[in-house]
Scaffold this motif. Structure first.
Motif, PDB file in Angstrom:
ATOM      1  N   THR A   5      32.310 -14.482  57.943  1.00 60.92           N
ATOM      2  CA  THR A   5      31.789 -15.267  56.837  1.00 60.92           C
ATOM      3  C   THR A   5      31.611 -16.689  57.305  1.00 60.92           C
ATOM      4  N   SER A  80      30.928  -9.872  51.723  1.00 64.08           N
ATOM      5  CA  SER A  80      31.935  -9.611  50.695  1.00 64.08           C
ATOM      6  C   SER A  80      32.795  -8.428  51.116  1.00 64.08           C
ATOM      7  N   ALA A 280      24.946 -12.384  43.480  1.00 61.04           N
ATOM      8  CA  ALA A 280      25.595 -13.671  43.735  1.00 61.04           C
ATOM      9  C   ALA A 280      26.836 -13.846  42.865  1.00 61.04           C
ATOM     10  N   GLY A 281      26.710 -13.546  41.591  1.00 63.24           N
ATOM     11  CA  GLY A 281      27.822 -13.764  40.668  1.00 63.24           C
ATOM     12  C   GLY A 281      29.017 -12.889  40.977  1.00 63.24           C
ATOM     13  N   ARG A 284      30.725 -13.819  44.414  1.00 66.51           N
ATOM     14  CA  ARG A 284      31.514 -15.055  44.294  1.00 66.51           C
ATOM     15  C   ARG A 284      32.820 -14.799  43.544  1.00 66.51           C
ATOM     16  N   ALA A 287      35.313 -13.015  45.785  1.00 65.10           N
ATOM     17  CA  ALA A 287      35.736 -13.915  46.860  1.00 65.10           C
ATOM     18  C   ALA A 287      36.715 -14.968  46.342  1.00 65.10           C
ATOM     19  N   ALA A 288      36.448 -15.487  45.158  1.00 64.75           N
ATOM     20  CA  ALA A 288      37.335 -16.502  44.582  1.00 64.75           C
ATOM     21  C   ALA A 288      38.708 -15.911  44.274  1.00 64.75           C
ATOM     22  N   ARG A 293      35.578 -16.630  51.731  1.00 65.63           N
ATOM     23  CA  ARG A 293      34.253 -17.173  51.481  1.00 65.63           C
ATOM     24  C   ARG A 293      33.184 -16.122  51.740  1.00 65.63           C
ATOM     25  N   ASP A 295      28.736 -15.641  52.043  1.00 61.85           N
ATOM     26  CA  ASP A 295      27.446 -16.299  52.248  1.00 61.85           C
ATOM     27  C   ASP A 295      26.458 -15.649  51.276  1.00 61.85           C
ATOM     28  N   VAL A 296      26.062 -16.385  50.251  1.00 63.02           N
ATOM     29  CA  VAL A 296      25.206 -15.817  49.206  1.00 63.02           C
ATOM     30  C   VAL A 296      23.873 -15.345  49.775  1.00 63.02           C
ATOM     31  N   GLU A 299      24.407 -12.157  51.504  1.00 63.98           N
ATOM     32  CA  GLU A 299      24.588 -11.084  50.522  1.00 63.98           C
ATOM     33  C   GLU A 299      23.239 -10.578  50.028  1.00 63.98           C
TER      34      GLU A 299
END
Length: 564
Positions: A5, A80, A280-281, A284, A287-288, A293, A295-296, A299
């Protein structure tokens, strides 16, 4: 272990195919959790993907082709560790809408869906390479909510004949529902019994035992009932032959693209808009939660390559599956090896037991589909929130629902994009312009509508523009000022608070020049307050600062009013 990542600074081929970077360093302590998660996700998605294929109007095995290709290829390119990629009810509904529009069936329908899947994948990659994700922002959440809800209702109406052993037809959901109601005099009661029991079982499991994979239980139970009770000989329709074996890579014929390029383009764009925001959503969010981390853009590439692979292997569109990804996470997945496991198990299913599904009653499959779309696409909580928070957004969502039911899922995409653009234009051209008053005993100016007891000053009006001053809002500002002059009465000073103006174009700058002439002709002094530096730079270049006067431009509203 660290995946390739952004925080691992992957180089060379690992930047584009991250698995090359992390797989050689794979920590075997994660293997047990990854394998268990892969098995759990397989148990969830195999029965559902049969239903998704039914929604899309393609042979049932094609849903499994897409599931295998999506899971394996996504794992090669993703950053991811928890996302599970495969067909979904919303993507299937769009693909099915395209099939309905073209009136294709059998092999031709499968070719069309494969072509749509390929184009969707190419669009994903292009969006990532050229960083065009901002385009997806033009489809509002309210429109997406309404579109998906309408598509779900449309799918449910299409599945009703499977539960009653009747038929329906029509070029809209309303017409299809009407013809189904007219056919109820010819219902097949054994089929009705199978359908009602199927719905009761899957809904009971959803609410009473949510951890149990209801679709899997229902499909296994339906197959056993079909075998033990010989439902086929009692007139219950079965899904028919599901061949054993793996798909060979094969591109859709060129004629599929030439004959249906408009349908393919609209469907692929809709799938991109739906899938891009989900990808993306969801990535993220996982990952959070697990503190790594992603990379959108990578992805998006991973989703694009997964769709290209699904299209090449005669599948259907794939994207992030939140339910499968959540199960992947809760079952102990630590790396994309879980996704590779899922893909391998789906392939094993195709090789070993695919023909078993031939005996599945269509009523059981219909119940699986109805459960999937109702609970996967209709966001009742969001509709309630829209109704509570912003009625206009709620009615936009309702309009999207009605649009889909009236003109079909595919045309509903055009309706949705049009509604989004209309809403965007409406908001952009009508920025708030409140009058301000001073909070007693302070230098703070705030909206009079919210604080009617704040101080005002005879002959002085303070107006704040909350939005850009450009070609679309310039006339609205002039109209507001003219209406203000009539409402407030004689003015000697007009203070424009430009704190909310982040952007100004040449037409907006020219409008300030016209407003200066207008106020000067009426013996009103025009003063500007809290002008942002980049806005002020434009005004200087256009000579507006010199026209209005440096001493008429103030650092805050209080100073502008004091100078009046």
């Amino acid at each position: 272990m660290a995946l390739a990542t952004p925080d691992t600074k992957a180089e060379g081929i690992a930047r584009f195919v991250p698995i090359v970077g992390w797989l050689p360093r794979y920590d075997r302590r994660f293997l047990r959790g990854d394998v268990i998660a892969g098995i759990a996700v397989t148990a969830l998605i195999v029965p559902k993907n049969l239903g998704y294929a039914g929604i899309a109007g393609v042979p049932l095995q094609n849903g499994l082709y897409a599931a295998a290709a999506g899971a394996i290829i996504y794992a090669l390119f993703c950053t991811s560790r928890h996302i599970s990629t495969g067909p979904s009810s919303s993507l299937a509904a769009v693909a099915g809408g395209a099939v309905l529009v073209t009136k294709l069936g059998g092999a031709q329908a499968a070719q069309l869906v494969a072509a749509i899947t390929l184009v969707t994948g190419l669009l994903f990659v292009l969006f990532a390479v050229f960083r065009l994700g901002w385009i997806a922002q033009f489809l509002s959440k309210a429109v997406i909510t309404g579109f998906l809800a309408g598509a779900a209702v449309d799918v449910v109406i299409g599945e009703l004949p499977k539960l009653t052993g009747t038929s329906s037809s029509g070029d809209s959901a309303w017409r299809e529902l009407w013809t189904w109601l007219q056919s109820l005099g010819d219902v097949h009661w054994t089929t009705v019994l199978v359908g009602v029991v199927s719905l009761a079982v899957i809904l009971a499991l959803r609410f009473l035992a949510p951890r149990v994979p209801g679709a899997l239980v229902l499909v296994v139970g339906g197959l056993l009932a079909s075998y033990v009770l010989d439902l086929g000989s009692h007139g219950v329709a079965l899904v028919g032959p599901v061949p054993r074996g793996l798909p060979a890579p094969k591109l859709p014929p060129l004629s599929a693209f030439e004959d249906h390029y408009a349908v393919i383009g609209i469907a692929a764009f809709a799938l991109l808009l739906i899938g891009f925001s989900q990808t993306a959503g969801d990535a993220r969010a996982f990952a959070a939660r697990h503190r790594y981390r992603i990379d959108v853009n990578q992805e998006a590439v991973a989703q694009g390559m997964a769709n290209i692979g699904a299209g090449v292997f005669q599948g259907m569109p794939v994207s992030t599956s939140l339910s499968a990804s959540s199960l992947n996470e809760s079952a102990g997945a630590e790396t994309p090896v879980a996704s590779l496991t899922t893909g391998a198990l789906v392939l094993l299913t195709l090789i070993a037991i695919a023909p078993v599904f031939s005996s599945l009653p269509k009523a059981v499959l219909g119940a699986v589909i109805i459960d999937a779309v109702v609970f996967g696409m209709i966001d009742v909580a969001e509709l309630r929130r829209l109704h509570r928070v912003t009625r206009f957004d709620f009615w936009v969502a309702v309009a999207a629902i009605v649009g889909v039911l009236s003109v079909g899922v595919l045309a509903g995409v055009v309706v949705g994009v049009t509604l989004s653009l209309i809403w965007l234009v409406y908001v952009a051209t009508r920025p708030p312009m409140p009058l301000l008053g001073r909070e007693p005993g302070t230098q703070v100016f705030r909206e009079l509508d919210e604080h009617p007891d704040d101080e005002t000053f005879p002959g002085v009006a303070v107006l704040r523009l909350d939005g850009g001053l450009f070609f679309a809002t310039a006339e609205a500002l002039e109209n507001r000022i003219r209406a203000l002059a009539e409402k407030v009465g004689p003015l000697r000073t007009l203070v424009l608070d430009l704190e909310g103006v982040n952007f100004i174009d040449s037409q907006g700058s020219a409008k300030l020049s016209e407003l200066h002439e207008l106020t000067e002709a009426s013996d009103v002094v025009l003063r500007l307050a809290r002008v942002k530096p980049h806005v002020l730079a434009v005004l200087r270049k256009d000579g507006i600062v010199e026209l209005i006067g440096e001493d008429h431009i103030h650092g805050n509203v209080f100073r502008a009013v004091e100078a009046s």
